[in-house]
Each structure stands twice: as structure tokens, then as C-alpha cells.
Design a protein around this motif. Structure first.
Motif, PDB file in Angstrom:
ATOM      1  N   UNK A  42       0.821  -1.217   0.000  1.00 16.95           N
ATOM      2  CA  UNK A  42       0.000   0.000   0.000  1.00 16.95           C
ATOM      3  C   UNK A  42       0.851   1.262   0.000  1.00 16.95           C
ATOM      4  N   UNK A  43       2.043   1.209   0.606  1.00 22.70           N
ATOM      5  CA  UNK A  43       2.944   2.359   0.567  1.00 22.70           C
ATOM      6  C   UNK A  43       3.344   2.666  -0.872  1.00 22.70           C
ATOM      7  N   UNK A  44       3.690   1.613  -1.602  1.00 20.53           N
ATOM      8  CA  UNK A  44       4.087   1.780  -3.001  1.00 20.53           C
ATOM      9  C   UNK A  44       2.899   2.265  -3.830  1.00 20.53           C
ATOM     10  N   UNK A  45       1.719   1.702  -3.567  1.00 17.00           N
ATOM     11  CA  UNK A  45       0.541   2.079  -4.340  1.00 17.00           C
ATOM     12  C   UNK A  45       0.160   3.534  -4.107  1.00 17.00           C
ATOM     13  N   UNK A  46       0.329   4.018  -2.887  1.00 15.26           N
ATOM     14  CA  UNK A  46       0.021   5.414  -2.626  1.00 15.26           C
ATOM     15  C   UNK A  46       0.988   6.326  -3.375  1.00 15.26           C
ATOM     16  N   UNK A  47       2.239   5.959  -3.382  1.00 11.56           N
ATOM     17  CA  UNK A  47       3.215   6.739  -4.151  1.00 11.56           C
ATOM     18  C   UNK A  47       2.844   6.755  -5.627  1.00 11.56           C
ATOM     19  N   UNK A  48       2.400   5.613  -6.107  1.00 14.43           N
ATOM     20  CA  UNK A  48       2.044   5.511  -7.525  1.00 14.43           C
ATOM     21  C   UNK A  48       0.794   6.343  -7.826  1.00 14.43           C
ATOM     22  N   UNK A  49      -0.180   6.319  -6.918  1.00 16.09           N
ATOM     23  CA  UNK A  49      -1.387   7.118  -7.105  1.00 16.09           C
ATOM     24  C   UNK A  49      -1.051   8.606  -7.173  1.00 16.09           C
ATOM     25  N   UNK A  50      -0.114   9.030  -6.339  1.00 21.61           N
ATOM     26  CA  UNK A  50       0.275  10.434  -6.345  1.00 21.61           C
ATOM     27  C   UNK A  50       1.099  10.777  -7.579  1.00 21.61           C
ATOM     28  N   UNK A  51       1.850   9.818  -8.077  1.00 20.15           N
ATOM     29  CA  UNK A  51       2.562   9.977  -9.345  1.00 20.15           C
ATOM     30  C   UNK A  51       1.559  10.271 -10.457  1.00 20.15           C
ATOM     31  N   UNK A  52       0.460   9.534 -10.489  1.00 21.04           N
ATOM     32  CA  UNK A  52      -0.575   9.759 -11.491  1.00 21.04           C
ATOM     33  C   UNK A  52      -1.290  11.084 -11.264  1.00 21.04           C
ATOM     34  N   UNK A  53      -1.473  11.446  -9.991  1.00 19.90           N
ATOM     35  CA  UNK A  53      -2.174  12.693  -9.664  1.00 19.90           C
ATOM     36  C   UNK A  53      -1.407  13.918 -10.148  1.00 19.90           C
ATOM     37  N   UNK A  54      -0.116  13.766 -10.374  1.00 21.90           N
ATOM     38  CA  UNK A  54       0.692  14.875 -10.877  1.00 21.90           C
ATOM     39  C   UNK A  54       0.631  14.992 -12.392  1.00 21.90           C
ATOM     40  N   UNK A  55      -0.217  14.177 -13.007  1.00 23.68           N
ATOM     41  CA  UNK A  55      -0.402  14.272 -14.451  1.00 23.68           C
ATOM     42  C   UNK A  55       0.462  13.324 -15.262  1.00 23.68           C
ATOM     43  N   UNK A  56       1.187  12.428 -14.575  1.00 19.49           N
ATOM     44  CA  UNK A  56       2.034  11.479 -15.296  1.00 19.49           C
ATOM     45  C   UNK A  56       1.181  10.357 -15.912  1.00 19.49           C
ATOM     46  N   UNK A  57       1.685   9.765 -16.991  1.00 23.32           N
ATOM     47  CA  UNK A  57       0.974   8.675 -17.640  1.00 23.32           C
ATOM     48  C   UNK A  57       1.155   7.384 -16.844  1.00 23.32           C
ATOM     49  N   UNK A  58       0.153   6.506 -16.880  1.00 21.47           N
ATOM     50  CA  UNK A  58       0.289   5.219 -16.186  1.00 21.47           C
ATOM     51  C   UNK A  58       1.507   4.449 -16.677  1.00 21.47           C
ATOM     52  N   UNK A  59       2.284   3.932 -15.721  1.00 21.05           N
ATOM     53  CA  UNK A  59       3.491   3.174 -16.057  1.00 21.05           C
ATOM     54  C   UNK A  59       3.849   2.327 -14.849  1.00 21.05           C
ATOM     55  N   UNK A  60       3.477   1.069 -14.882  1.00 21.05           N
ATOM     56  CA  UNK A  60       3.666   0.184 -13.739  1.00 21.05           C
ATOM     57  C   UNK A  60       5.135   0.030 -13.350  1.00 21.05           C
ATOM     58  N   UNK A  61       6.044   0.180 -14.311  1.00 21.51           N
ATOM     59  CA  UNK A  61       7.465  -0.021 -14.005  1.00 21.51           C
ATOM     60  C   UNK A  61       8.003   1.034 -13.042  1.00 21.51           C
ATOM     61  N   UNK A  62       7.298   2.174 -12.913  1.00 21.26           N
ATOM     62  CA  UNK A  62       7.767   3.211 -11.998  1.00 21.26           C
ATOM     63  C   UNK A  62       7.719   2.725 -10.559  1.00 21.26           C
ATOM     64  N   UNK A  63       6.953   1.689 -10.288  1.00 19.87           N
ATOM     65  CA  UNK A  63       6.853   1.175  -8.924  1.00 19.87           C
ATOM     66  C   UNK A  63       8.194   0.615  -8.443  1.00 19.87           C
ATOM     67  N   UNK A  64       9.028   0.170  -9.367  1.00 18.77           N
ATOM     68  CA  UNK A  64      10.372  -0.272  -8.989  1.00 18.77           C
ATOM     69  C   UNK A  64      11.150   0.889  -8.376  1.00 18.77           C
ATOM     70  N   UNK A  65      11.100   2.022  -9.037  1.00 20.74           N
ATOM     71  CA  UNK A  65      11.791   3.214  -8.557  1.00 20.74           C
ATOM     72  C   UNK A  65      11.199   3.687  -7.232  1.00 20.74           C
ATOM     73  N   UNK A  66       9.866   3.633  -7.120  1.00 23.33           N
ATOM     74  CA  UNK A  66       9.217   4.080  -5.888  1.00 23.33           C
ATOM     75  C   UNK A  66       9.619   3.216  -4.703  1.00 23.33           C
ATOM     76  N   UNK A  67       9.716   1.907  -4.911  1.00 21.95           N
ATOM     77  CA  UNK A  67      10.138   1.036  -3.824  1.00 21.95           C
ATOM     78  C   UNK A  67      11.593   1.303  -3.458  1.00 21.95           C
TER      79      UNK A  67
END
Length: 456
Positions: A42-67
Motif C-alpha cells: 500500500x505504501x508503493x501504491x500510494x506513491x504511484x497514485x500520487x505519481x498519477x495525480x501529478x499528471x504522469x501517464x500510467x506506467x507500472x514499471x515506476x513502482x520499482x523506482x518508488x520502492x
């Protein structure tokens, strides 16, 4: 060697982390263990949700960087605890309030943000608080690690000579420019219209209107979307007039209208906590009148005439008369915020400044003109062009300060890499097998300190 460790304030995620208890679709689990701490999916998912909220395009691979960001944050914050590095509640509150204001702006309003988060902002702030505290400790820890770093001229020279000379950067035209700034000053009579406006809104509150609603509708401060609420803060967080009023009142009490450099306010104390207070306020900004602008124009033109006539030097005039405190004490000269030198690329100049400076010969002054300061307020100024450097390839003679900064950053990167290498060797780091495909996370997988989860 492990360069991905180094973007450390990139390593500490901007918006923070929180669990997603409101999102029932997510079955939470541990995705990494760092020493005595765990990182949840859920920590990673929240970071990813906020990544999208900033207008970025969906990209699941960014979760590697977030972790990876979260793993690095854990290492730093754990060492901060060992080194007794503290973060105050006021620091956390200030950080949270700034983040909330930015998130509201990006989301297009408080209601839209709350809809996206699936909870109220107050609830979200409390969920974020532990992680923000951890982030701030991590940042302080990083600062401690690199605070003593410096580079000698010999190190700068070696660094430059070690660069690929065929790939050196090409610098655009750069200038050294100065300014003298005069602010329009309102008379008491001119200010009265703004004071009376604030008094009218205060009367509505006293007569029973909801303070938060009045703030949302009429306040001209960035806190308006929050009903004027500023969060817990100490005396030092406010200008003296605001602080004096905020710490004088009892909980629930509404202040009289009072003036600061920003305009006319009234506030209400919501809660006290030790040496901190949480208030909400309404601000009505004092805007310049035509007459006040005319007086400022006359004053700046008088200073200009003296400087051009040689009756006073530009630098002396700036020190004596300029009303921009950021440049007043540098003899009017504007600093490059990126490298703290006086040389500024022309493409980084504000449009008004570029228009004034571009036609000037070196050593000459522009005519006075009306502009906006950093607060968005109207001012009058005139510019001085001290020097202009033509476009060129990087070299030690003209660009020593820039190369020195790059050499210092390189040395900082290497020190941080060494620090993380040592911590990696002596800290148990366990990565879930779902993330083993991530190149970013392979950096953390060593035989001594790391096990590969579910893959032993």
C-alpha cells in the motif's frame, strides 16, 4: 558504482506515503524489509497514485523506482534515530501544510482532491504524519553525511580534466545584472478601503457566519481552500504581528483586524499544543492604488537620474534605496539561484528583466519599468547590465564556479554511494520476489546483508 543511490531528495518521495485503508480492493502485504522496518504494498501504491495525480501517464514499471526510494528512506531514517536526529512537530506540520496546498492546486480544488484520495484532507494529513516525520529525518541524515564536503581548486581542475572534452556542455549567453526596486506605499487613507473590507468579513463571523466558509469565499491567502487553517506552528513561523496575535488569544477567540506586510487579517485560534498553535485566518491584501504607483515611479526615476548622472554609484544606491531585501545587500546584483553565482543564462531571466536588459550595452542602465515581485505585487525597478558573456563551450576560466559546483556534486555522490554500500552490507534487506525484475532494486541484493524473499 551505485549511482542510483544518489538522487536523494529524489529518493525521498515528494508527496509522502500513507496506507490505502480506504481502497478496499487492495490486499496489503509486505514487499520489503529494511532492518527493523517493513514497507507495504500500500505504501508503493500510494506513491504511484500520487505519481498519477501529478499528471504522469500510467506506467507500472515506476513502482520499482518508488520502492527503491522507500528502501533508501528507511536506511537513512534508521541511522537518524541512532544518531539522535530529531524532527519537531512544527517541522512536520509546516511540511504537511505546504504539501497539502500544492496537492489542492494540482487537483483543482479541495473537493476534487478529497474525492481522489477517498478521505478528508484532515484524515489524510494524519495518515501522512508518521511518514513525513521519517522523510524529514532522512533528509537531515543526508545533510549530516555530506555537510562537511568541500572541493579545492586542484580537485576542480582534476574533475574538469577527467571529463570527456568532446562532450563538454555549451553555455548560452550569460549576464550579470543588478536591480533597484521601489515598492508602492499606501497612505493610511488608501489602506482604509482594505481594512474596512476585512472588518466587514469579520463582522459576518461575529454575527454567526461560519469562519471557514468566509475564508474559503473571500480570503486572499493560499490557505483559503482549507477554510483559512494554517496547522500547528511556533511563533517563529509567522511574521511578528501575526505571531503576537495568534499567541495572545484563547482557543475559539476571534481576533480584531490587524495589519502585516501582506495586508489585513483576522484570525481564530483553533487549538494550542505546548509552544504551538493552530489558527485559521482571513487575509485581505493591500493592493497598490494609482496614486501609490505614481509615487513609486517618481521615486525610482529620481534614483535613476542620480545614478546615470554619476552622483551616486549603482551599488551604493541599491544599498541605500532598494526595497528588495534579496538584492539590497548584494549591491543590487541578482544571484543565480542554481549555483549562487552572479552569472545568469539569459533564458533563465524573467521576461520583464530580459526585455529591459537585452538591448543594453555593458555598463548601462535600463529605464524604469513596472514589474511583479515574487509575491506577485506591483513594483517599479530599473536594471544594470554589469557584464555579458557570449555563448561558449565550458572552460575553467569562464565557468569555474559551475565546474566547482559539479565537482562538489560528484564528490557528494561518491560519498553517499560509499555510505549506502556500507549500510547495505550491514543491514538485512529483504525484497519480495515480485520486484526482483527491477534493475533499481538489484543494487540492494548482496550476499551479506540481503535475502531474496521467497527465493531462498
Amino acid at each position: 558504482m551505485m549511482k542510483k543511490y544518489i538522487s536523494l531528495l529524489a529518493i525521498v518521495a515528494f508527496f509522502g506515503v500513507s496506507n490505502l485503508m480506504g481502497q478496499s480492493r487492495l490486499v496489503d502485504r509486505v514487499v520489503a524489509t529494511v532492518g527493523s522496518s517493513i514497507i507495504l504494498q500500500s505504501d508503493v501504491e500510494m506513491q504511484y497514485a500520487q505519481h498519477l495525480a501529478q499528471g504522469e501517464k500510467p506506467n507500472e514499471t515506476i513502482k520499482c523506482y518508488l520502492l527503491q526510494q522507500l528502501v533508501t528512506q528507511k536506511l537513512l531514517s534508521q541511522q537518524a534515530i541512532i544518531d539522535s536526529i530529531e524532527v519537531s512537530e512544527a517541522e512536520v506540520d509546516d511540511n504537511l501544510n505546504r504539501r497539502m496546498q500544492m496537492m489542492v492546486r494540482q487537483a483543482g480544488g479541495k473537493e476534487r482532491l478529497e474525492e481522489f484520495l477517498n478521505r478528508s484532507l484532515l484524515q489524510y494529513k494524519e495518515e501522512m504524519r508518521p511518514n513525513i516525520s521519517e522523510q524529514l529525518k532522512a533528509q537531515k541524515m543526508q545533510q549530516n553525511i555530506v555537510s562537511a564536503i568541500n572541493v579545492t581548486p586542484q580537485e576542480v581542475k582534476r574533475y574538469f580534466e577527467g571529463l570527456n572534452q568532446d562532450s563538454l556542455p555549451y553555455f548560452n549567453t550569460e549576464v550579470e545584472v543588478g536591480e533597484i526596486v521601489i515598492n508602492p506605499v499606501l497612505t493610511k487613507e488608501e489602506k482604509d478601503q482594505f481594512r474596512q473590507k476585512a472588518e466587514g468579513y469579520r463582522k459576518q463571523v461575529i454575527d454567526g457566519s461560519d469562519f471557514g466558509t468566509i475564508a474559503r469565499l473571500y480570503s486572499e491567502d493560499g490557505s483559503a481552500p482549507y477554510g483559512g487553517e494554517l496547522g500547528f506552528a511556533t511563533r517563529d513561523n509567522y511574521v511578528k504581528e501575526f505571531s503576537a496575535m495568534a499567541f495572545r488569544l484563547k482557543e475559539g477567540e476571534v481576533s480584531p483586524v490587524f495589519e502585516t506586510m501582506y495586508g489585513f487579517h483576522f484570525l481564530q485560534v483553533l487549538q494550542r499544543r505546548g509552544e504551538e498553535v493552530n489558527v485559521r485566518h482571513v487575509l485581505i491584501k493591500s493592493k497598490p492604488t494609482t496614486a501609490s504607483l505614481d509615487r513609486a515611479k517618481a521615486k525610482i526615476d529620481s534614483i535613476y537620474d542620480k545614478v546615470v548622472a554619476g552622483k551616486i554609484s549603482f551599488h551604493t544606491a541599491a544599498s541605500l534605496y532598494s526595497e528588495n531585501n534579496e538584492t539590497k545587500y548584494t549591491g543590487g546584483m541578482i544571484m543565480n539561484e542554481e549555483d549562487r553565482t552572479g552569472l545568469i543564462p539569459v533564458n533563465k531571466l524573467e521576461a520583464e528583466t530580459f526585455t529591459a536588459v537585452d538591448p543594453l550595452e555593458v555598463g548601462k542602465y535600463s529605464k524604469s519599468f513596472r514589474a511583479k515581485d515574487r509575491m506577485g505585487s506591483d513594483v517599479y525597478k530599473f536594471m544594470y547590465l554589469k557584464s555579458r558573456i557570449a555563448p561558449h563551450k565550458a572552460n575553467l576560466t569562464q565557468d569555474f564556479a559551475k565546474i566547482q559546483e559539479a565537482a562538489k556534486q560528484d564528490k557528494t555522490n561518491r560519498m553517499l554511494s560509499e555510505w549506502f554500500e556500507q549500510r547495505k552490507e550491514n543491514t538485512f534487506i529483504d525484497i519480495n520476489e515480485d520486484f526482483l525484475k527491477c534493475d533499481e532494486l538489484k543494487l540492494w541484493m548482496t550476499k551479506t546483508g540481503t535475502s531474496l524473499a521467497n527465493n531462498e
